[in-house]
Design an enzyme around this catalytic site. Structure first.
Site, PDB file in Angstrom:
ATOM      1  N   GLU A 175       1.068  -0.664  -0.319  1.00  0.00           N
ATOM      2  CA  GLU A 175      -0.188  -0.023   0.462  1.00  0.00           C
ATOM      3  C   GLU A 175       0.645   1.232   0.448  1.00  0.00           C
ATOM      4  O   GLU A 175       1.045   2.482   0.924  1.00  0.00           O
ATOM      5  CB  GLU A 175      -1.036  -0.394   1.438  1.00  0.00           C
ATOM      6  N   GLU A 377      -5.200  -8.231  -1.244  1.00  0.00           N
ATOM      7  CA  GLU A 377      -5.846  -8.109  -0.030  1.00  0.00           C
ATOM      8  C   GLU A 377      -7.647  -7.605  -0.769  1.00  0.00           C
ATOM      9  O   GLU A 377      -8.028  -7.062  -1.382  1.00  0.00           O
ATOM     10  CB  GLU A 377      -6.136  -6.999   0.257  1.00  0.00           C
TER      11      GLU A 377
HETATM   12  C1  BG6 Z   1      -4.450  -3.263   4.657  1.00  0.00           C
HETATM   13  C2  BG6 Z   1      -2.836  -3.574   4.856  1.00  0.00           C
HETATM   14  O1  BG6 Z   1      -4.750  -1.510   4.757  1.00  0.00           O
HETATM   15  O2  BG6 Z   1      -5.512  -3.472   5.134  1.00  0.00           O
HETATM   16  C3  BG6 Z   1      -3.184  -4.452   6.073  1.00  0.00           C
HETATM   17  O3  BG6 Z   1      -2.494  -3.478   4.089  1.00  0.00           O
HETATM   18  C4  BG6 Z   1      -4.534  -4.721   6.827  1.00  0.00           C
HETATM   19  O4  BG6 Z   1      -2.215  -4.879   6.670  1.00  0.00           O
HETATM   20  C5  BG6 Z   1      -6.167  -4.307   5.698  1.00  0.00           C
HETATM   21  O5  BG6 Z   1      -4.064  -5.758   8.316  1.00  0.00           O
HETATM   22  C6  BG6 Z   1      -6.413  -4.363   6.816  1.00  0.00           C
HETATM   23  O6  BG6 Z   1      -6.848  -3.306   7.812  1.00  0.00           O
HETATM   24  P1  BG6 Z   1      -6.918  -3.655   9.195  1.00  0.00           P
HETATM   25  O7  BG6 Z   1      -7.663  -2.132  10.093  1.00  0.00           O
HETATM   26  O8  BG6 Z   1      -8.626  -3.908   9.775  1.00  0.00           O
HETATM   27  O9  BG6 Z   1      -6.485  -4.327   9.558  1.00  0.00           O
END
Ligand code: BG6
Length: 479
Positions: A175, A377
């Site tokens: 990111e 993701e």
């Molecule tokens: C992304 C990141 O922003 O979202 C991860 O690359 C992160 O590291 C994921 O865990 C989900 O976000 P969160 O804050 O719910 O863990």
């Protein structure tokens, strides 16, 4: 069948949220090791000195370090073809500044890659996922210091050479566009020298953030070029947080505002990484914000020669943009900003759920770059209930993922070249934005809680069996 027969189904994790063992075998401390727990309503804190009696959840996380065999066996049981993980920079170079890598750290990832190979699972490695060595924060103010480029390049050279026969897919920065927003100051840039306090109170200095980003662009391009020259078998990717935005109304002012925010947040970094130069629209933004990027002679050439082979991104939600100061209902989301969309429902953490937005985004990205893509993701952070018999009935998670996969299928039918899909936190990990364990994404439940208790036992949720079927049918059966 929309998905190709070698479609890369799998799941994603990151060392700082998953590995634990924060000071084992010579590992140094990284920024997340200095972050306390927090919650949806009270932000986590970053502390310069370690506080006695304070919980730092990344330190044990969900302990992949000591469970990697068990976890990889679970991933294999679901049928994973790919396993997204990150290497923890501070395991290899504890302060980021050593001349030679730490052998014990290198040996750990050898064991992980060998275990993956046993099951014919392809690793997809993020080189830096929100875990800058803390020593670089104190020495150079994180990525603001140009010196950090050399530290990163040294780190990459060490891991490329060591794992050249084991890893083919690499992502230079997780990111990277997080640095375009204030939260990125802690997470991705580490421009927090001397700072102690809640993460949302870091004084925001856009000049510092965007200069730090420039250094990340240079670092990324240098190692991509180096990989292309020395390891032609490697595929080098970016990783962007795709924060899909819609105009709040069809008022042309909202449309223009939306275009502006899309450019800064979603396009700027990947334009640089995919095209190899700064886009012209950014000049006006820099001028308006009083930002001046200090470039060194040769930087433009470096960017031009180090463009990516494939494009990857995270996708969780969307939001709207408006030019109307009266519209104030904010959309949730850690970095994303924007206002709420009346057509969408939100998760317990306020993230607006928008499967069609994924199809839209895939098409937009494909049209812009014509590069193979991976969704690395995606997922639903939710409260799970562990039943007495050890089961977890997470139908809400299945619903979320099913709808998103259905939209990926549509995008493939639209003509998008999609290589794979790795939903986030396929096994429960610490939340990046809040430091919570209660915000779970996994197909596998880990017995670990917000007060630091838990025996770390792994249990299959309902979604585990569902995803196993999805992979087994190459995405044909989503019910
Ligand atoms: C992304 C990141 O922003 O979202 C991860 O690359 C992160 O590291 C994921 O865990 C989900 O976000 P969160 O804050 O719910 O863990």
């Amino acid at each position: 069948m929309p998905f190709s027969k070698d479609f890369l189904w799998g799941g994603a994790t990151a060392a700082n949220q998953y590995e634990g063992a924060w000071n084992a075998d010579g590992k140094g401390d990284s920024v997340p090791d200095h972050c306390t727990n927090g919650s949806h309503t009270s932000p986590k804190r970053v502390t310069r000195e370690f506080e006695e009696g304070t919980l730092y959840p990344s330190r044990e996380a969900t302990d992949f370090y000591h469970h990697y065999k068990e976890d990889i066996a679970l991933a294999a049981e679901m049928g994973f073809k790919v396993f997204r993980m990150s290497i923890n920079w501070t395991r290899i170079f504890p302060t980021g500044m050593e001349a030679e890598p730490n052998e014990a750290g290198l040996a750990f990832y050898d064991k992980v890659f060998d275990e993956l190979k046993k099951y014919s699972i392809e690793p997809l490695v993020t080189i830096s996922h929100y875990e800058l060595p803390y020593a670089l924060v104190e020495k150079y103010n994180g990525w603001y210091g140009r010196e950090v480029i050399d530290c990163y390049v040294r780190y990459c050279k060490a891991i490329f050479e060591r794992y050249k026969d084991k890893v083919k897919y690499w992502l230079t920065f997780n990111e990277i566009n997080a640095g375009t927003a204030p939260m990125g100051a802690v997470l991705s840039l580490g421009v927090i020298k001397g700072f102690t306090g809640p993460v949302n109170k870091v004084p925001d200095e856009p000049q510092v953030r965007f200069q730090g980003l420039h250094h990340q662009f240079i670092a990324s391009a240098l190692v991509i070029k180096y990989a292309h020259d020395n390891y032609p078998q490697f595929k080098m990717g970016n990783m962007s947080l795709f924060a899909t935005k819609y105009p709040h109304t069809c008022n042309p002012r909202d449309v223009l505002e939306c275009q502006k925010q899309m450019r800064i947040m979603n396009w700027f970094c990947s334009d640089v990484q995919a095209r190899g130069y700064y886009p012209t629209y950014i000049d006006r933004f820099f001028k308006e914000k009083g930002i001046e990027i200090k470039k060194e002679p040769g930087d433009d050439e470096i960017l031009k020669n180090g463009t990516i082979d494939f494009y990857t991104f995270s996708y969780y939600m969307s939001s709207c943009e408006t030019a109307d100061p009266e519209v104030t209902a904010k959309a949730g989301g850690n970095l994303i900003g924007g206002v709420a969309n009346p057509y969408l429902k939100a998760s317990d953490w306020g993230w607006q759920i928008d499967p069609e937005g994924l199809r839209y985004s895939l098409n937009e990205i494909w049209d812009r770059y014509q590069l193979p893509m991976m969704v690395v993701e995606n997922g639903l952070g939710a409260y799970d209930k562990l039943e007495e018999d050890g089961s977890v009935h997470d139908s809400y998670r299945i619903d979320y993922l099913r709808q998103h996969i259905a939209q990926m299928k549509e995008a493939v039918e639209d003509g998008v070249d999609l290589m794979g899909y790795t939903p986030w936190g396929w096994i429960d990990v610490v939340s990046a934005s809040t430091g919570e364990m209660a915000k779970r994404y996994g197909f596998v439940y880990v017995d670990k809680y917000d007060d630091g208790t838990g025996d770390l036992a792994r249990r299959r949720k309902d979604s585990f069996f569902w995803y196993q079927k999805v992979i087994g049918t190459n995405g044909e059966e989503l019910c």
